[in-house]
Write an enzyme that holds these catalytic residues in place. Structure first.
Site, PDB file in Angstrom:
ATOM      1  N   CYS A 100       0.861  -1.185   0.000  1.00 32.08           N
ATOM      2  CA  CYS A 100       0.000   0.000   0.000  1.00 32.08           C
ATOM      3  C   CYS A 100       0.896   1.233   0.000  1.00 32.08           C
ATOM      4  O   CYS A 100       2.044   1.159  -0.443  1.00 32.08           O
ATOM      5  CB  CYS A 100      -0.991  -0.022   1.159  1.00 32.08           C
ATOM      6  SG  CYS A 100      -0.277   0.149   2.810  1.00 32.08           S
TER       7      CYS A 100
ATOM      8  N   ARG B 105      -3.634  -0.556   5.239  1.00 28.86           N
ATOM      9  CA  ARG B 105      -4.186  -1.652   4.433  1.00 28.86           C
ATOM     10  C   ARG B 105      -3.279  -2.865   4.320  1.00 28.86           C
ATOM     11  O   ARG B 105      -3.715  -3.999   4.570  1.00 28.86           O
ATOM     12  CB  ARG B 105      -4.552  -1.143   3.032  1.00 28.86           C
ATOM     13  CG  ARG B 105      -5.720  -0.186   3.039  1.00 28.86           C
ATOM     14  CD  ARG B 105      -5.935   0.446   1.686  1.00 28.86           C
ATOM     15  NE  ARG B 105      -4.878   1.436   1.444  1.00 28.86           N
ATOM     16  CZ  ARG B 105      -4.826   2.221   0.367  1.00 28.86           C
ATOM     17  NH1 ARG B 105      -5.732   2.099  -0.572  1.00 28.86           N
ATOM     18  NH2 ARG B 105      -3.864   3.108   0.230  1.00 28.86           N
TER      19      ARG B 105
ATOM     20  N   ASP C 149      -9.092   3.339   1.157  1.00 31.31           N
ATOM     21  CA  ASP C 149      -8.011   3.789   2.038  1.00 31.31           C
ATOM     22  C   ASP C 149      -8.610   4.415   3.294  1.00 31.31           C
ATOM     23  O   ASP C 149      -9.256   5.450   3.223  1.00 31.31           O
ATOM     24  CB  ASP C 149      -7.139   4.815   1.312  1.00 31.31           C
ATOM     25  CG  ASP C 149      -5.901   5.203   2.097  1.00 31.31           C
ATOM     26  OD1 ASP C 149      -5.723   4.719   3.227  1.00 31.31           O
ATOM     27  OD2 ASP C 149      -5.105   5.992   1.569  1.00 31.31           O
TER      28      ASP C 149
END
Length: 148
Positions: free
Chosen positions: A7, A13, A116
């Site tokens: 990420c 994440r 996100d």
């Protein structure tokens, strides 16, 4: 098989995805995570930590920046967004055949970015956790189909 999740900062994440897949305890599978713009040695975000603890998913995390040795280590690199995928291909063109967006790899009809949660509240992180949990279950099914 070695899987690398990627990420942006390697604090939200990708560490959640890493923890989820590791918690499946699949023989012969190693999992790591990294970030395109990560600093080495940073902690997981507080809300990511809270979500994993609430779900009783074990984790240990120290952020890592993507680098040549991680790219070479990985058999499969799964990114959270299209821009992460493109950044890896630009930086490590020899890895093009093993870089996929997470959704692209497990659900080819849904090639959107993983949401996100950065800067969001706990509910936002829980939503991203659930999204990653579904993807991880699909990934495990796909891997077991290929292994078995």
């Amino acid at each position: 098989m070695n899987i690398l999740f990627v990420c942006t900062g390697n604090t939200c994440r990708s560490p959640i995805a890493e923890a989820l897949l590791k918690s499946q305890n699949i023989d012969g599978l190693e999992v790591r995570s990294a970030g395109i713009y990560a600093m080495d040695g940073g902690p997981i975000s507080q809300n990511s930590q809270l979500v994993l603890e609430r779900e009783m998913i074990p984790y240990t995390h120290s952020s890592s920046a993507i680098n040549e040795s991680l790219v070479d280590w990985a058999d499969l690199i799964l990114t959270m967004t299209a821009s992460h995928k493109h950044a890896i291909i630009l930086g490590f063109p020899h890895a093009i055949s093993k870089v996929y967006m997470y959704k692209e790899f497990v659900t080819p009809n849904d090639i959107q970015d993983v949401s996100d949660p950065y800067g969001g509240d706990l509910n936002t992180y829980e939503g991203t956790f659930k999204e990653l949990q579904v993807l991880t279950n699909e990934l495990v099914n796909k891997l077991q189909g290929e292994i078995g």
